[in-house]
Design a protein around this motif. Structure first.
Motif, mmCIF file in Angstrom:
data_model
loop_
_atom_site.group_PDB
_atom_site.id
_atom_site.type_symbol
_atom_site.label_atom_id
_atom_site.label_comp_id
_atom_site.label_asym_id
_atom_site.label_seq_id
_atom_site.Cartn_x
_atom_site.Cartn_y
_atom_site.Cartn_z
ATOM 1 N N GLU A 140 1.353 7.486 0.117
ATOM 2 C CA GLU A 140 1.346 6.208 -0.667
ATOM 3 C C GLU A 140 2.759 5.643 -0.881
ATOM 4 O O GLU A 140 2.898 4.357 -0.842
ATOM 5 C CB GLU A 140 1.065 6.412 -2.455
ATOM 6 N N LEU A 171 -6.599 5.059 2.178
ATOM 7 C CA LEU A 171 -5.358 4.693 0.907
ATOM 8 C C LEU A 171 -5.002 3.432 1.353
ATOM 9 O O LEU A 171 -4.457 2.769 0.617
ATOM 10 C CB LEU A 171 -4.424 5.828 0.939
ATOM 11 N N ASP A 174 -6.111 0.061 0.303
ATOM 12 C CA ASP A 174 -5.302 -0.469 -1.267
ATOM 13 C C ASP A 174 -4.200 -1.231 -1.074
ATOM 14 O O ASP A 174 -3.947 -1.895 -2.112
ATOM 15 C CB ASP A 174 -5.587 0.698 -2.120
ATOM 16 N N HIS A 175 -3.460 -1.147 -0.016
ATOM 17 C CA HIS A 175 -2.279 -1.739 0.138
ATOM 18 C C HIS A 175 -2.541 -2.980 1.328
ATOM 19 O O HIS A 175 -1.686 -3.362 1.806
ATOM 20 C CB HIS A 175 -1.294 -0.801 0.644
#
Length: 238
Positions: A140, A171, A174-175
């Motif tokens: 993250e 993941l 989401d960015h």
């Protein structure tokens, strides 16, 4: 016992202070990363400094390298100082989280061979565990940093085992980072897939490309022509 150094054609990587030594998949990763047009590059978790040195050899970019482990950071700094590109290589002996607090730069290329064993048991060797497990450096954190500091046309490159690569891809969305290419790395023809080299960008495409790259022929000894072509400017005996 591993050698205390790994000699390449244009530089040497001393590695006696680092838990994680120079390995074939890391060398392949360093050769695959497309960085020829980059002005500024970030290497997250540089270790010995291998990836920074490899991309420095074939670019004119300024390269920042982040390494939290004090001994590895010292080793990388020494390796940078002895290289032909010392004026373009900058070591930051801090965590990515600390680096992010002060950093004002944007990067055309961000690359990382990060800690990766999400679910496996730790070895008991603190230095090696830090280098191989997501304890100090989380996926993250890499993605959050890239979302903020990767240029709009920039690329994020990650080297991970297959299972962890799939998790990272989940993941990333989401960015606002999207998987554009995956190179599946195999030990040898008809052998095991050991790593994924992934490329991410802010540009979402209809589908991402997937290709296979074999390190050795089916005899498990001879390097494939594709591997040799990629590493010929680095390995002494290619």
């Amino acid at each position: 016992m591993a050698n205390s150094y790994f000699q390449f054609k244009q530089f040497r990587v001393e590695q006696d202070k680092c838990a994680m030594k120079v390995c074939t998949d890391s060398c392949l990763f360093g050769a695959v990363v497309e960085a020829g047009n980059a002005n500024r590059i970030l290497d997250i978790g540089t270790g010995t400094g291998l990836l920074s040195l490899m991309v420095a050899q074939r670019t004119t970019a300024t390269i920042d390298a982040v390494e939290i482990n004090p001994e590895a950071a010292t080793q990388a700094s020494e390796n940078f100082a002895l290289s032909p590109w010392t004026n373009r290589l900058h070591l930051h002996p801090v965590s990515l989280q600390e680096f992010a607090k002060e950093n004002q730069q944007n990067y055309d290329v961000i690359l990382s061979n990060p800690p990766f064993f999400l679910a496996s048991l730790k070895s008991g060797n603190a230095a090696k565990d830090s280098a191989k497990h997501t304890g100090d450096l989380f996926f993250e954190d890499i993605l959050a940093f890239a979302q903020k500091h990767l240029t709009q046309q920039g690329k994020l490159y990650i080297l991970l085992p297959p299972a962890e690569a799939l998790h990272f891809a989940e993941l990333a969305t989401d960015h606002r980072l999207y998987l554009t290419e995956t190179i599946e790395v195999y030990t040898y023809i008809n052998g095991q897939c050991i790593r994924h080299i992934q490329t991410y960008s802010f540009v979402k495409s209809a589908s991402s490309t997937i290709s296979k790259l074999h390190i050795r022929e089916a005899n498990k000894t001879t390097y494939t022509s594709e591997f040799s072509e990629l590493l010929k400017d680095y390995y002494l005996h290619l």
